[in-house]
Design a protein around this motif. Structure first.
Motif, PDB file in Angstrom:
ATOM      1  N   SER A 175       0.825  -1.223   0.000  1.00 12.64           N
ATOM      2  CA  SER A 175       0.000   0.000   0.000  1.00 12.64           C
ATOM      3  C   SER A 175       0.855   1.268   0.000  1.00 12.64           C
ATOM      4  CB  SER A 175      -0.942   0.009   1.220  1.00 12.64           C
ATOM      5  OG  SER A 175      -1.804  -1.103   1.199  1.00 12.64           O
ATOM      6  N   LEU A 176       1.874   1.275  -0.854  1.00  7.27           N
ATOM      7  CA  LEU A 176       2.752   2.437  -0.974  1.00  7.27           C
ATOM      8  C   LEU A 176       2.404   3.249  -2.207  1.00  7.27           C
ATOM      9  CD1 LEU A 176       6.341   1.105  -0.160  1.00  7.27           C
ATOM     10  CD2 LEU A 176       4.818   2.403   1.310  1.00  7.27           C
ATOM     11  N   THR A 177       2.504   4.544  -2.092  1.00  8.84           N
ATOM     12  CA  THR A 177       2.295   5.436  -3.229  1.00  8.84           C
ATOM     13  C   THR A 177       3.631   6.061  -3.596  1.00  8.84           C
ATOM     14  OG1 THR A 177       0.038   5.975  -2.528  1.00  8.84           O
ATOM     15  CG2 THR A 177       1.102   7.471  -4.086  1.00  8.84           C
ATOM     16  N   LEU A 178       4.068   5.804  -4.830  1.00  6.89           N
ATOM     17  CA  LEU A 178       5.296   6.415  -5.323  1.00  6.89           C
ATOM     18  C   LEU A 178       5.157   6.652  -6.816  1.00  6.89           C
ATOM     19  CD1 LEU A 178       7.177   3.899  -6.775  1.00  6.89           C
ATOM     20  CD2 LEU A 178       7.196   3.225  -4.396  1.00  6.89           C
ATOM     21  N   GLU A 179       5.971   7.525  -7.359  1.00  8.70           N
ATOM     22  CA  GLU A 179       5.873   7.892  -8.769  1.00  8.70           C
ATOM     23  C   GLU A 179       6.926   7.154  -9.575  1.00  8.70           C
ATOM     24  OE1 GLU A 179       6.411  11.801 -11.683  1.00  8.70           O
ATOM     25  OE2 GLU A 179       6.136  12.086  -9.517  1.00  8.70           O
ATOM     26  N   LEU A 180       6.483   6.447 -10.625  1.00  8.44           N
ATOM     27  CA  LEU A 180       7.420   5.752 -11.500  1.00  8.44           C
ATOM     28  C   LEU A 180       7.848   6.681 -12.624  1.00  8.44           C
ATOM     29  CD1 LEU A 180       5.902   2.156 -11.826  1.00  8.44           C
ATOM     30  CD2 LEU A 180       7.368   3.135 -10.052  1.00  8.44           C
ATOM     31  N   VAL A 181       9.157   6.806 -12.810  1.00  9.50           N
ATOM     32  CA  VAL A 181       9.714   7.650 -13.867  1.00  9.50           C
ATOM     33  C   VAL A 181      10.246   6.736 -14.966  1.00  9.50           C
ATOM     34  CG1 VAL A 181      11.400   9.423 -14.451  1.00  9.50           C
ATOM     35  CG2 VAL A 181      10.361   9.388 -12.162  1.00  9.50           C
ATOM     36  N   PRO A 182       9.601   6.688 -16.136  1.00 11.29           N
ATOM     37  CA  PRO A 182      10.031   5.759 -17.188  1.00 11.29           C
ATOM     38  C   PRO A 182      11.351   6.160 -17.838  1.00 11.29           C
ATOM     39  CG  PRO A 182       8.280   7.184 -18.000  1.00 11.29           C
ATOM     40  CD  PRO A 182       8.413   7.474 -16.535  1.00 11.29           C
ATOM     41  N   VAL A 183      12.225   5.180 -18.026  1.00  5.52           N
ATOM     42  CA  VAL A 183      13.492   5.386 -18.733  1.00  5.52           C
ATOM     43  C   VAL A 183      13.676   4.243 -19.723  1.00  5.52           C
ATOM     44  CG1 VAL A 183      14.589   6.658 -16.854  1.00  5.52           C
ATOM     45  CG2 VAL A 183      14.797   4.161 -16.929  1.00  5.52           C
ATOM     46  N   LYS A 184      14.563   4.448 -20.700  1.00  5.53           N
ATOM     47  CA  LYS A 184      14.798   3.427 -21.714  1.00  5.53           C
ATOM     48  C   LYS A 184      15.968   2.512 -21.372  1.00  5.53           C
ATOM     49  CE  LYS A 184      12.861   6.041 -25.590  1.00  5.53           C
ATOM     50  NZ  LYS A 184      13.131   6.625 -26.931  1.00  5.53           N
ATOM     51  N   GLU A 185      16.952   3.047 -20.646  1.00  2.00           N
ATOM     52  CA  GLU A 185      18.123   2.260 -20.286  1.00  2.00           C
ATOM     53  C   GLU A 185      18.550   2.587 -18.857  1.00  2.00           C
ATOM     54  OE1 GLU A 185      19.384  -0.155 -21.849  1.00  2.00           O
ATOM     55  OE2 GLU A 185      18.529   0.066 -23.867  1.00  2.00           O
ATOM     56  N   HIS A 186      19.354   1.700 -18.276  1.00  2.00           N
ATOM     57  CA  HIS A 186      19.795   1.884 -16.892  1.00  2.00           C
ATOM     58  C   HIS A 186      20.611   3.156 -16.702  1.00  2.00           C
ATOM     59  CE1 HIS A 186      19.372  -2.602 -17.344  1.00  2.00           C
ATOM     60  NE2 HIS A 186      18.568  -2.361 -16.329  1.00  2.00           N
ATOM     61  N   GLY A 187      21.478   3.446 -17.676  1.00  2.00           N
ATOM     62  CA  GLY A 187      22.314   4.633 -17.584  1.00  2.00           C
ATOM     63  C   GLY A 187      21.490   5.908 -17.523  1.00  2.00           C
ATOM     64  N   GLU A 188      20.394   5.923 -18.243  1.00  2.00           N
ATOM     65  CA  GLU A 188      19.494   7.085 -18.226  1.00  2.00           C
ATOM     66  C   GLU A 188      18.892   7.265 -16.836  1.00  2.00           C
ATOM     67  OE1 GLU A 188      15.270   8.585 -20.269  1.00  2.00           O
ATOM     68  OE2 GLU A 188      16.275   6.767 -21.015  1.00  2.00           O
ATOM     69  N   GLY A 189      18.513   6.148 -16.215  1.00  2.00           N
ATOM     70  CA  GLY A 189      17.941   6.212 -14.873  1.00  2.00           C
ATOM     71  C   GLY A 189      18.947   6.705 -13.856  1.00  2.00           C
ATOM     72  N   LEU A 190      20.194   6.225 -13.970  1.00  2.00           N
ATOM     73  CA  LEU A 190      21.247   6.665 -13.058  1.00  2.00           C
ATOM     74  C   LEU A 190      21.468   8.170 -13.189  1.00  2.00           C
ATOM     75  CD1 LEU A 190      23.449   5.419 -11.071  1.00  2.00           C
ATOM     76  CD2 LEU A 190      25.025   5.743 -12.996  1.00  2.00           C
ATOM     77  N   ALA A 191      21.454   8.659 -14.431  1.00  2.00           N
ATOM     78  CA  ALA A 191      21.661  10.095 -14.675  1.00  2.00           C
ATOM     79  C   ALA A 191      20.546  10.926 -14.046  1.00  2.00           C
ATOM     80  CB  ALA A 191      21.741  10.355 -16.176  1.00  2.00           C
ATOM     81  N   LEU A 192      19.318  10.416 -14.084  1.00  2.00           N
ATOM     82  CA  LEU A 192      18.198  11.145 -13.485  1.00  2.00           C
ATOM     83  C   LEU A 192      18.356  11.253 -11.968  1.00  2.00           C
ATOM     84  CD1 LEU A 192      15.066   9.826 -15.448  1.00  2.00           C
ATOM     85  CD2 LEU A 192      16.240  12.012 -15.702  1.00  2.00           C
ATOM     86  N   VAL A 193      18.823  10.168 -11.355  1.00  4.86           N
ATOM     87  CA  VAL A 193      19.036  10.200  -9.909  1.00  4.86           C
ATOM     88  C   VAL A 193      20.199  11.144  -9.578  1.00  4.86           C
ATOM     89  CG1 VAL A 193      19.518   8.837  -7.845  1.00  4.86           C
ATOM     90  CG2 VAL A 193      18.158   7.843  -9.684  1.00  4.86           C
ATOM     91  N   GLU A 194      21.239  11.094 -10.391  1.00  3.35           N
ATOM     92  CA  GLU A 194      22.383  11.992 -10.212  1.00  3.35           C
ATOM     93  C   GLU A 194      21.941  13.450 -10.260  1.00  3.35           C
ATOM     94  OE1 GLU A 194      25.557  11.668  -9.566  1.00  3.35           O
ATOM     95  OE2 GLU A 194      26.440   9.877 -10.509  1.00  3.35           O
ATOM     96  N   ALA A 195      20.998  13.746 -11.173  1.00  2.00           N
ATOM     97  CA  ALA A 195      20.538  15.122 -11.378  1.00  2.00           C
ATOM     98  C   ALA A 195      19.428  15.530 -10.414  1.00  2.00           C
ATOM     99  CB  ALA A 195      20.065  15.287 -12.822  1.00  2.00           C
ATOM    100  N   GLY A 196      18.996  14.605  -9.556  1.00  2.00           N
ATOM    101  CA  GLY A 196      17.941  14.928  -8.604  1.00  2.00           C
ATOM    102  C   GLY A 196      16.546  14.889  -9.187  1.00  2.00           C
TER     103      GLY A 196
END
Length: 290
Positions: A175-196
């Protein structure tokens, strides 16, 4: 005229064996027939799934799964009696990998694909090659230690993967609410976390460790303690291509039986530590006798 019964019998046996060999060659179908006529094996690989499958700085395919496919290529070459077999590498993505296999654009996909029952409706799978589980990677300062800490956060994830499905199931069950941010590759996801722009990246644990090691400051990152899925990896082949699957499984079983897989594991996963007990059991259970 005296007839040498034993010599005659030997000739008959030779002719029978030769005829069987010819029959086997003539009865080749599917991918094996394609490989024999073209002298080429087309391997699909992921460019961003280190250490399973990735592109080197020189743009060449490499990784644990890719090396297993290279071993399979050698085995198929020997089985077909080819003097030379070219291996052609074609990059695939998380989105097009299944269709690339189904359409015959690649003969075998060597990445980090999880074997599931629903996916078996579209493609064939080899014996298992790895076992992992999904988790999340985040900056230590975010204090995301357990799955429950993701409440109200943004999590980057590749859509259409088993990780996304497991993540949604875990959200519902807890029962958790969180927002999923779609990415195409793992590196893209890492960059998003790096950028906040995202708080965490969700994927399989070994892949997340690989992403962490590629980060600007690996020590600033931490894996969640929770594992919210079971991910049995296998190589993908065209559905119904039994003979090619058998050829691939024969090579994998030999690697597992002989213990050669230990050297392959050490080559690609050495910095991550020894294989887990579950992975060792997987190797043993898939070391099928000839």
């Amino acid at each position: 005229m005296k007839i040498d019964v034993f010599a005659a019998f030997a000739v008959l046996v030779f002719l029978a064996v030769a005829d069987c060999g010819s029959a086997r060659a003539d009865s080749l179908d599917g991918t094996l027939k394609k490989i024999k006529s073209s002298h080429t094996l087309v391997v699909g690989y992921r460019a961003d799934s280190w250490p399973f499958s990735f592109a080197t700085e020189a743009g060449k395919a490499a990784g644990y799964s890719v090396e297993l496919c290279q071993r399979i290529a050698t085995g198929v070459q020997q089985q077909l009696g080819l003097e030379k077999l070219d291996v052609k590498y074609v990059e695939v993505t998380a989105q097009n990998r299944f269709q690339s296999v189904a359409d015959g654009k690649v003969d075998i996909e060597c990445g980090s694909s999880t074997m599931t029952l629903s996916r078996m409706e579209k493609v064939e799978f080899s014996s298992m090659i790895f076992v992992d589980g999904a988790s999340v990677l985040a900056k230590k300062q975010s204090n995301i230690r357990r799955f429950a800490d993701l409440a109200g956060r943004k999590v980057a994830v590749i859509l259409g993967t088993t990780t996304e499905t497991a993540l949604r199931d875990a959200m519902n069950s807890q029962s958790l609410t969180l927002e999923l941010v779609p990415v195409k590759e793992h590196g893209e996801g890492l960059a998003l976390v790096e950028a906040g722009q995202a708080d965490a990246l969700a994927s399989d644990r070994v892949i997340l460790v690989g992403q962490m090691l590629k980060a600007k400051d690996p020590l600033a990152w931490a894996l969640s303690e929770d594992q919210f899925s079971y991910e049995p990896y296998a190589l993908m082949l065209k559905r119904g291509d039994w003979n090619f699957r058998l050829a691939a499984n024969r090579v994998l079983a030999r690697l597992y039986r002989s213990g050669e897989v230990a050297d392959i594991y050490k080559k690609w996963f050495g910095p991550l530590g020894d294989p887990s007990g579950v992975l060792v059991i997987m190797y043993v259970l898939n070391a099928l006798p000839e």
